[in-house]
Design a protein around this motif. Structure first.
Motif, short mmCIF file in Angstrom:
data_model
loop_
_atom_site.label_atom_id
_atom_site.label_comp_id
_atom_site.label_asym_id
_atom_site.label_seq_id
_atom_site.Cartn_x
_atom_site.Cartn_y
_atom_site.Cartn_z
N VAL A 160 0.85 -1.19 0.00
CA VAL A 160 0.00 0.00 0.00
C VAL A 160 0.89 1.24 0.00
O VAL A 160 1.68 1.45 0.91
CB VAL A 160 -0.92 0.01 1.23
N LYS A 190 -5.95 9.27 0.62
CA LYS A 190 -6.75 8.18 1.14
C LYS A 190 -8.03 8.02 0.33
O LYS A 190 -8.73 8.98 0.03
CB LYS A 190 -7.10 8.44 2.61
N ARG A 208 -11.39 4.91 -0.71
CA ARG A 208 -12.28 3.94 -0.07
C ARG A 208 -11.58 2.61 0.20
O ARG A 208 -11.74 2.02 1.26
CB ARG A 208 -13.50 3.71 -0.96
N TYR A 209 -10.79 2.11 -0.77
CA TYR A 209 -10.13 0.82 -0.63
C TYR A 209 -8.61 0.96 -0.49
O TYR A 209 -7.90 -0.03 -0.53
CB TYR A 209 -10.44 -0.07 -1.84
N GLY A 210 -8.13 2.17 -0.30
CA GLY A 210 -6.71 2.41 -0.18
C GLY A 210 -6.34 3.71 -0.86
O GLY A 210 -7.21 4.41 -1.40
N GLU A 250 -5.56 6.56 -3.36
CA GLU A 250 -5.88 6.82 -4.75
C GLU A 250 -5.02 7.98 -5.24
O GLU A 250 -4.57 8.81 -4.46
CB GLU A 250 -7.36 7.15 -4.93
N PHE A 256 -6.83 4.19 -8.96
CA PHE A 256 -7.47 3.61 -7.77
C PHE A 256 -7.15 2.12 -7.65
O PHE A 256 -6.95 1.42 -8.65
CB PHE A 256 -8.99 3.82 -7.80
N LYS A 310 -9.62 -4.15 -5.41
CA LYS A 310 -9.82 -4.71 -4.07
C LYS A 310 -8.88 -5.88 -3.82
O LYS A 310 -8.24 -5.97 -2.79
CB LYS A 310 -11.27 -5.15 -3.91
N LEU A 350 -4.85 -5.15 -3.32
CA LEU A 350 -4.28 -4.66 -2.09
C LEU A 350 -4.01 -5.77 -1.09
O LEU A 350 -3.30 -5.58 -0.12
CB LEU A 350 -5.22 -3.63 -1.45
N ARG A 351 -4.57 -6.95 -1.31
CA ARG A 351 -4.35 -8.04 -0.36
C ARG A 351 -2.94 -8.59 -0.46
O ARG A 351 -2.35 -9.01 0.51
CB ARG A 351 -5.37 -9.16 -0.62
N ASN A 411 -2.61 -4.20 -9.92
CA ASN A 411 -3.28 -4.02 -8.63
C ASN A 411 -3.99 -2.67 -8.55
O ASN A 411 -4.62 -2.36 -7.54
CB ASN A 411 -2.29 -4.17 -7.47
N TYR A 412 -3.88 -1.87 -9.61
CA TYR A 412 -4.55 -0.57 -9.69
C TYR A 412 -5.20 -0.43 -11.07
O TYR A 412 -4.96 -1.24 -11.98
CB TYR A 412 -3.55 0.57 -9.48
#
Length: 323
Positions: free
Chosen positions: A131, A172, A174-176, A178, A230, A233, A236-237, A245-246
């Protein structure tokens, strides 16, 4: 290991955590083998471990030095939640080692059990957090570039062009984190790598710079305006090498024309930097580059050129520290 009647001794076993804890006591001449890269072993490893990276081509030579006797008891471990230990075990058996144990749990399970670790930074994560940190980032033009590939019915060419400037602002979401920002490329810097050293290189570059293609004298810059970068989902794991991943949504301006773009992206943070990799196929005719396009011309013969240009951009950013 227990030999069953009528069944040969199996040279491989899958062990549990308790067996790993006592392995070097039970087998004083044994080898507790960490098969991760040397830099990771230096950072963190189970006490008493030796290292030989299973990903190196010289793995057999390293093993010959660590365990010259093929009967040496060997217990193999890696990162955990990974195939590394299984691959190393198969290689060891193929090299003729007779007494190999495999522990799938690896460093992940050892750390989760709260057991002691050794190394230069034993308390740091094995993998860096994928992240990116919030903040402003400045493009480092000389550390990245844009690779292009163009094709026709009878040939293909590839090369690169240089970056001029850029910025990225991560906030920051919603999911990390942006991002928004802008990238500027130098259209006068186009190079055809496949024709290096050939007299045809100058011919091709002159044509690409002409009104038929990018008219770079009048439009010396191309711009990518990043409206939204962005995170996916799933991305990011875990930072899986090579997989997007974006996602980048923005505008690309070429030859004075602006068109929307939606591109998968791979964003990697490391030591205050971000590396953003973009791979996409773009239809050049959207930006008015019509030369040789069968959508607009008939009977092109050898002058036909594919509409699609493949691009791969590697963009490296450095975080700006406020003073």
């Amino acid at each position: 290991m227990i030999e069953e009647p009528g069944r040969p001794l199996c040279p491989r076993r899958i062990v549990i955590l308790e067996e790993v804890k006592t392995f070097l006591v039970d087998f004083p001449d044994g080898l507790l083998l960490n098969i991760l890269p040397a830099e990771l072993h230096a950072r963190v490893h189970i006490p008493g471990s030796k290292q030989a990276c299973v990903f190196e081509r010289a793995f057999p030579e390293h093993m010959e030095k660590l365990a010259p006797d093929p009967a040496t008891p060997i217990l193999v471990y890696g990162a955990g939640a990974s195939l590394d230990a299984a691959v190393a075990t198969a290689k060891l058996l193929g090299l003729g080692y007779l007494n190999v144990r495999m522990w799938p749990g690896g460093l992940k399970t050892w750390r989760s059990a709260g057991l002691p670790l050794e190394g230069e930074q034993p308390n740091t994560p094995l993998e860096e957090d994928c992240v990116p940190a919030d903040g402003s980032y400045e493009l480092l033009p000389l550390e990245g570039d844009i690779r292009w590939t163009g094709r026709s019915s009878h040939a293909s060419h590839y090369g690169h062009l240089f970056l001029k400037s850029g910025r990225l602002l991560m906030k920051k979401g919603r999911y990390g984190p942006e991002g928004t920002g802008e990238i500027v490329a130098d259209m006068c810097s186009i190079v055809a790598d496949d024709l290096a050293g050939s007299p045809w290189q100058r011919v091709l570059l002159s044509h690409l710079a002409s009104e038929d293609f990018f008219h770079s004298a009048l439009y010396p810059e191309a711009r990518l305006r990043i409206l939204r970068l962005f995170p996916l989902k799933v991305g990011l794991r875990r930072n899986i090498q090579g997989l997007p991943n974006y996602r980048l949504q923005g505008d690309i301006t070429v030859r004075g024309r602006t068109e929307q773009a939606d591109i998968p992206a791979l964003l990697r943070p490391a030591s205050g930097r971000l590396t953003l990799t973009l791979r996409t196929d773009l239809d050049r005719t959207r930006w008015g580059v019509l030369y040789g396009s069968s959508k607009f011309f008939r009977c092109l013969g050898m002058y036909g050129v594919d509409d699609i240009i493949s691009l791969e951009a590697r963009l490296v950013f450095r975080r700006q520290i406020r003073t």
